[in-house]
Design an enzyme around this catalytic site. Structure first.
Site, mmCIF file in Angstrom:
data_model
loop_
_atom_site.group_PDB
_atom_site.id
_atom_site.type_symbol
_atom_site.label_atom_id
_atom_site.label_comp_id
_atom_site.label_asym_id
_atom_site.label_seq_id
_atom_site.Cartn_x
_atom_site.Cartn_y
_atom_site.Cartn_z
ATOM 1 N N ASP A 7 0.655 -1.386 -0.142
ATOM 2 C CA ASP A 7 0.090 -0.199 0.137
ATOM 3 C C ASP A 7 0.855 1.198 -0.305
ATOM 4 O O ASP A 7 1.695 1.630 0.878
ATOM 5 C CB ASP A 7 -0.960 0.011 1.351
ATOM 6 C CG ASP A 7 -1.823 1.252 1.261
ATOM 7 O OD1 ASP A 7 -1.768 2.080 0.426
ATOM 8 O OD2 ASP A 7 -2.434 1.679 2.288
ATOM 9 N N GLU B 133 31.163 11.114 -1.179
ATOM 10 C CA GLU B 133 31.868 11.126 0.295
ATOM 11 C C GLU B 133 31.109 11.212 1.261
ATOM 12 O O GLU B 133 30.294 12.186 1.416
ATOM 13 C CB GLU B 133 32.950 12.032 0.284
ATOM 14 C CG GLU B 133 34.150 12.151 -1.018
ATOM 15 C CD GLU B 133 34.918 13.465 -1.053
ATOM 16 O OE1 GLU B 133 35.553 13.923 0.102
ATOM 17 O OE2 GLU B 133 34.957 14.165 -2.006
ATOM 18 N N GLU C 144 29.742 11.840 5.160
ATOM 19 C CA GLU C 144 30.417 12.103 6.440
ATOM 20 C C GLU C 144 29.082 12.000 7.324
ATOM 21 O O GLU C 144 28.146 12.243 7.142
ATOM 22 C CB GLU C 144 30.920 13.801 6.398
ATOM 23 C CG GLU C 144 32.062 13.849 5.486
ATOM 24 C CD GLU C 144 32.337 15.443 5.592
ATOM 25 O OE1 GLU C 144 33.520 15.534 5.273
ATOM 26 O OE2 GLU C 144 31.645 16.460 5.727
ATOM 27 N N GLU D 209 36.883 12.411 10.643
ATOM 28 C CA GLU D 209 36.725 13.801 9.998
ATOM 29 C C GLU D 209 37.164 14.799 10.760
ATOM 30 O O GLU D 209 37.503 14.494 11.919
ATOM 31 C CB GLU D 209 35.412 14.088 9.385
ATOM 32 C CG GLU D 209 35.373 14.155 7.899
ATOM 33 C CD GLU D 209 36.179 15.105 7.153
ATOM 34 O OE1 GLU D 209 36.569 15.937 7.694
ATOM 35 O OE2 GLU D 209 36.506 14.573 6.016
ATOM 36 N N GLU E 26 34.248 9.828 7.973
ATOM 37 C CA GLU E 26 34.288 9.945 6.609
ATOM 38 C C GLU E 26 34.347 8.474 6.052
ATOM 39 O O GLU E 26 35.336 7.722 6.253
ATOM 40 C CB GLU E 26 34.612 10.826 5.913
ATOM 41 C CG GLU E 26 34.756 10.931 4.124
ATOM 42 C CD GLU E 26 35.345 11.965 3.504
ATOM 43 O OE1 GLU E 26 35.350 13.239 4.174
ATOM 44 O OE2 GLU E 26 35.709 11.676 2.672
ATOM 45 N N HIS F 176 29.824 15.264 -0.474
ATOM 46 C CA HIS F 176 30.472 15.650 -1.703
ATOM 47 C C HIS F 176 30.132 14.926 -2.923
ATOM 48 O O HIS F 176 30.239 13.589 -2.642
ATOM 49 C CB HIS F 176 31.805 15.875 -1.561
ATOM 50 C CG HIS F 176 32.359 16.870 -0.625
ATOM 51 N ND1 HIS F 176 33.849 17.126 -0.165
ATOM 52 C CD2 HIS F 176 31.627 17.773 0.098
ATOM 53 C CE1 HIS F 176 33.869 18.041 0.664
ATOM 54 N NE2 HIS F 176 32.527 18.431 1.124
ATOM 55 N N ARG G 136 39.955 24.866 -2.939
ATOM 56 C CA ARG G 136 39.294 23.753 -2.190
ATOM 57 C C ARG G 136 37.755 24.146 -1.558
ATOM 58 O O ARG G 136 36.936 23.479 -1.253
ATOM 59 C CB ARG G 136 40.013 23.025 -1.060
ATOM 60 C CG ARG G 136 40.849 21.797 -1.310
ATOM 61 C CD ARG G 136 41.094 21.312 0.017
ATOM 62 N NE ARG G 136 40.310 20.030 0.334
ATOM 63 C CZ ARG G 136 40.535 18.811 -0.115
ATOM 64 N NH1 ARG G 136 41.527 18.573 -1.155
ATOM 65 N NH2 ARG G 136 39.858 17.862 0.060
ATOM 66 N N GLU H 178 33.658 18.057 -8.574
ATOM 67 C CA GLU H 178 33.083 17.790 -7.085
ATOM 68 C C GLU H 178 32.287 18.738 -6.702
ATOM 69 O O GLU H 178 32.581 19.962 -6.317
ATOM 70 C CB GLU H 178 34.509 17.693 -6.051
ATOM 71 C CG GLU H 178 34.004 17.267 -4.701
ATOM 72 C CD GLU H 178 35.100 17.471 -3.714
ATOM 73 O OE1 GLU H 178 35.802 18.413 -3.839
ATOM 74 O OE2 GLU H 178 34.988 16.717 -2.655
ATOM 75 N N ARG I 155 30.438 20.327 -3.937
ATOM 76 C CA ARG I 155 30.575 20.047 -2.370
ATOM 77 C C ARG I 155 29.118 20.415 -1.581
ATOM 78 O O ARG I 155 29.549 20.618 -0.373
ATOM 79 C CB ARG I 155 31.652 20.743 -2.184
ATOM 80 C CG ARG I 155 32.803 20.297 -3.065
ATOM 81 C CD ARG I 155 34.177 21.108 -2.787
ATOM 82 N NE ARG I 155 34.629 21.269 -1.350
ATOM 83 C CZ ARG I 155 34.331 22.064 -0.481
ATOM 84 N NH1 ARG I 155 33.891 23.354 -1.026
ATOM 85 N NH2 ARG I 155 34.786 22.157 0.619
#
Ligand code: ADP
Ligand code: MG
Ligand code: MG
Ligand code: MG
Ligand code: MG
Length: 441
Positions: free
Chosen positions: A52, A130, A132, A186, A193, A242, A313, A330, A332
């Site tokens: 259902d 990745e 975390e 981390e 991570e 990420h 970064r 990437e 982020r």
């Protein structure tokens, strides 16, 4: 198909599987499952198993509540912690209507459609998330935000039950066919991570959902609570997811071009441009909770400004330095509360629009955006990500491409849930407000 079914049934028998979990995801990415005895698997594989749908978040449709689960044979896994004499296995399922059509509200189907669309142009979409998360203490059986350890980035805290959970996790996940690339402590205390080796987006979305359920279970086995909440503690880094991504064409990484600027292909540049163009709407999907926006603030490694960089970064989209088959972008901003199927689907659709329409990205931002003044950012045309769930929700509603990817049914459900959540939050009086105003006014 008949041969495949026989092979699956044989495997179940050889593995001594007594019961099977049929898993799928609701719209908010919560894993759901129904357990069936192994002898029902033949029926499940031929006709599917009815359930259902009306009580599943985001599935409710007045016209039809009966739905059918069809297990995907390739997702077969034994649950490693189940009793050897009474093995439990799981399959991830596709959701169908009773008329045998894919259910338009099934997040897995929404991703499959985008993958098929890209495949028609010769592309496969690879992602490497990745993950975390925090491990907190359980107090009287209830999750708390009590820190489990005081370690930091890459720290080794050998006597710590948190490390044990991470080791259990890596062991169990490997038994479940995960290819774990790395796992580490981390930046924040009690934060961990785990990175899986990248692969096809559908398989990876299945893995993200499986990972969360395995992490929660194994943490519980050691008296801890694993949480994927984006920002559980004020003043400490939140948890992100990420998403590293790339397109493959003719067996080659289509983002790599040894001759291109930064050794990036036009395809990579256009793909990045497409994501940047649609990022506000993507944010509603990739950051789906009120709390998600408390992570997207300056000072904690989370992105805030819209831009990309091959050096920096802190950029929303970073191009890590590896090239060749590891060439990737990437993103982020996503956090692990997102539904990975929908997140990968909107990322792919936005990126592919960039590729097919050859959209040019803005200049890459190679300075630290966080150190620029508001005026400098304005001069370079750098915008901010949406500040709240409400803002992101509005952006999604105004993004025709993303709305068409999700379909009318899912869009209306997302809109309803988003506004409900935001409305409820807005009504609440927080500790911050009391501390700030109660005595002063
Ligand atoms: P970071 O430097 O951001 O911490 P990690 O090493 O933790 O990065 O994670 C990198 C991720 O990128 C891994 O999941 C890896 O499998 C993935 N990855 C590597 N190459 C590709 C590729 N070509 N396409 C998509 N993902 C990739
Ligand atoms: Mg990492
Ligand atoms: Mg890493
Ligand atoms: Mg990290
Ligand atoms: Mg990263």
């Amino acid at each position: 198909r008949a041969e495949l079914i026989d092979a699956v049934l044989k495997q179940l028998e050889n593995d001594n599987v007594r019961s099977v979990l049929l898993q799928f995801s609701d719209m908010v990415g919560k894993p759901k499952n129904v357990a069936i005895p192994t002898k029902q698997m033949k029926k499940a594989l031929t006709e599917g198993i009815s359930f259902d749908g009306s009580s599943i978040q985001g599935f409710a449709r007045l016209e039809e509540s009966d739905m059918v689960l069809r297990p995907e044979p390739a997702t077969y896994q034994i649950i490693p912690w189940s009793d050897e004499k009474y093995r439990v296995a799981r399959f991830i399922c596709d959701v169908y209507t009773t008329r045998g059509e894919p259910f338009i509200g099934d997040p897995r189907y929404i991703l499959r459609q985008q993958l098929e669309k890209a495949a028609k142009l010769g592309y496969t979409f690879n992602v490497g998330p990745e993950m975390e998360f925090f491990l907190f203490r359980l107090i009287n059986g209830h999750p708390s935000v009590e820190l489990q350890d005081h370690g930091g980035y890459f720290d080794q805290t050998p006597t710590d039950p948190g490390e044990d959970v991470r080791r259990d996790l890596v062991t169990s996940l490997s038994e479940m066919g995960f290819d774990i690339e790395a796992s580490h402590h981390e930046v924040a205390p009690s934060q961990h991570e785990i990175d899986f080796t990248y692969g096809n987006a559908l398989a990876m979305a299945d893995k993200v959902v499986t990972f969360k359920f395995v992490a929660k279970t194994l943490a519980l086995h050691r008296g801890l609570h694993a949480t994927f909440m984006a920002k559980p503690i004020y003043g400490i880094n939140g948890s992100g997811m990420h998403v590293n991504c790339s397109l493959m064409k003719d067996g080659q990484n289509a983002f790599f071009d040894p001759e291109g600027e930064h050794q990036l292909s036009d395809t990579a540049r256009h793909f990045i441009a497409g994501i940047l163009k649609h990022i506000d709407g993507i944010t509603r999907i990739a950051n789906p909770t009120v709390n998600s926006y408390k992570r997207l603030i300056p000072g904690y490694e989370a992105p805030v400004y819209v831009g990309w960089s091959a050096m920096n970064r802190s950029a929303l989209i970073r191009v890590p330095s590896s090239r060749g088959k590891s060439t990737r972008a990437e993103l982020r901003s996503p956090d692990p509360t997102c539904n990975p199927y929908l997140t990968f689907a909107v990322m792919l659709a936005a990126g592919m629009e960039g590729v097919t329409q050859k959209i040019e990205p803005p200049e890459s931002v190679d300075k630290n955006i966080f150190r620029m003044s508001a005026e400098e950012r304005a001069a370079e045309g750098i915008r901010c990500l949406p500040w709240s769930l409400h803002e992101a929700n509005t952006a999604l509603m105004n993004d025709p491409l993303l709305c068409s990817v999700l379909g009318e049914h899912v869009v209306s459900q997302i809109n309803r849930l988003g506004e409900l959540e935001w409305g409820d939050f807005s009504k609440h009086i927080t500790d911050w407000e009391l501390n700030r105003y109660l005595a002063t006014y």
